[in-house]
Write a protein that holds these residues in place. Structure first.
Motif, PDB file in Angstrom:
ATOM      1  N   UNK A  74      44.991  36.194  36.352  1.00  0.00           N
ATOM      2  CA  UNK A  74      45.640  34.916  35.974  1.00  0.00           C
ATOM      3  C   UNK A  74      46.097  34.349  37.338  1.00  0.00           C
ATOM      4  N   UNK A  75      46.748  33.360  37.286  1.00  0.00           N
ATOM      5  CA  UNK A  75      47.173  32.485  38.352  1.00  0.00           C
ATOM      6  C   UNK A  75      48.260  33.310  38.778  1.00  0.00           C
ATOM      7  N   UNK A  76      48.722  33.084  40.207  1.00  0.00           N
ATOM      8  CA  UNK A  76      49.749  33.797  40.822  1.00  0.00           C
ATOM      9  C   UNK A  76      51.285  33.236  40.089  1.00  0.00           C
ATOM     10  N   UNK A  77      51.985  34.032  39.931  1.00  0.00           N
ATOM     11  CA  UNK A  77      53.326  33.742  39.005  1.00  0.00           C
ATOM     12  C   UNK A  77      53.010  33.390  37.723  1.00  0.00           C
ATOM     13  N   UNK A  78      51.932  33.601  36.724  1.00  0.00           N
ATOM     14  CA  UNK A  78      52.015  33.043  35.586  1.00  0.00           C
ATOM     15  C   UNK A  78      52.742  34.090  34.599  1.00  0.00           C
TER      16      UNK A  78
END
Length: 321
Positions: A74-78
């Motif tokens: 997943x996207x960084x920090x999601x």
């Protein structure tokens, strides 16, 4: 299902009861089948709730093979916001503040399996097609049930185009044992060839599963194609229907292993001969019959005699003047 308390500490330790799962968890959510959690390494992971907590494979966090559906980047920090109950949607909040909905493959497969258990083949087909999942799952989930319900499959698909897509995607492989292996089945270790095992370290003797399962399911394509042709014949009343399912019959011949292109060409020749015969019958019906010729002959004679009499009377009148 075992009852247990799921907890997350401020330092990122995720625990199920007294069992520590990971030390880098950032958020988690509970689905009817899975426990989902995100990590600081930017992955979304799934733990099967139907597995025993005493089984170390149930909370294993590393990717076990190339097709492991329990891990997704997943996207960084999601962070997890919500998991829609009895659905395939997962809502994530990204660092920018916006919300994003994703459809993880693990939840899609779980939904598809439940629909197949309820014999909802049409809905399963549309779900797998929408999410670009291998359509072989429709056959391999429960082969005997699929062949018993082949008439229902045709009815629910409702379109020769959908049936052709299903036939075209078939291959002699059991996808439930390879790319869509159930999380609960654990590791699948398939030995490497002998010439590789002699010089290969033990640490790489695990490879992608599938060769033995492919051999075990040999002939699946031919069996499905034959069953589809029989179902179309029962549905349409003839072996070569004049409906859109004729294309499906031809596709089934071409898809068999080896392809039976000669049978497909014979079927095309038979249909073409029937069409030419119908065209000849139509042309013959449009030609005038012998009775019609007899009826039209006196009429033409009388018209010619009347025209000759009128011309003679006009010539006599002109001579008298």
């Amino acid at each position: 299902l075992e009852e247990a308390v799921v907890s997350l500490t401020a330092t990122g330790v995720l625990s199920i009861g007294d069992i520590e799962v990971t030390r880098n968890c950032t958020s988690f959510a509970v689905h009817h089948r899975y426990l989902l959690y995100t990590t600081s390494t930017h992955t979304l992971r799934f733990i099967d709730r139907t597995a025993s907590l005493q089984d170390p494979r149930a909370i294993q966090t590393d990717r076990r093979h190339a097709h492991d559906m329990s891990v997704r980047e997943v996207e960084r920090g999601a962070l997890l916001v919500a998991v829609v109950a009895n659905n395939t949607r997962v809502v994530l909040q990204l660092p920018r503040g916006n919300l994003e909905t994703i459809y993880p493959r693990a939840l899609v497969l779980d939904s598809a399996r439940r629909m197949l258990d309820r014999k909802e083949y049409g809905r399963t087909f549309m779900c797998l097609r929408r999410h670009r999942v291998d359509l072989n799952l429709i056959v391999d989930h429960c082969k005997e049930a699929f062949f018993d319900d082949i008439d229902m499959v045709l009815e629910q698909l409702g379109s020769s185009t959908h049936l052709n897509l299903l036939l075209s995607s078939l291959r002699d492989e059991d996808v439930t044992e390879t790319i869509f292996q159930d999380r609960r089945t654990g590791h699948v270790e398939v030995p490497l060839p002998k010439h590789l095992t002699e010089s290969t370290p033990d640490s790489v003797h695990l490879r992608t599963p599938g060769l033995e399962e492919c051999a075990a399911s040999k002939g699946k394509v031919n069996r499905v194609c034959e069953a589809v042709r029989h179902a179309i014949e029962r549905r349409e009343g003839v072996a070569l229907p004049r409906s859109s399912f004729l294309e499906s019959v031809l596709v089934s011949y071409a898809k068999e292993v080896p392809p039976r292109l000669d049978q497909a060409l014979v079927a095309i020749k038979h249909i073409r001969a029937e069409e030419e015969e119908q065209e000849r019958c139509c042309r013959a019906s449009d030609l005038p019959s012998a009775d019609d010729n007899e009826n039209t002959t006196p009429a033409s004679s009388s018209s010619s005699s009347s025209s000759s009499s009128s011309s003679s009377s006009s010539s006599s009148s002109s001579s008298s003047s």
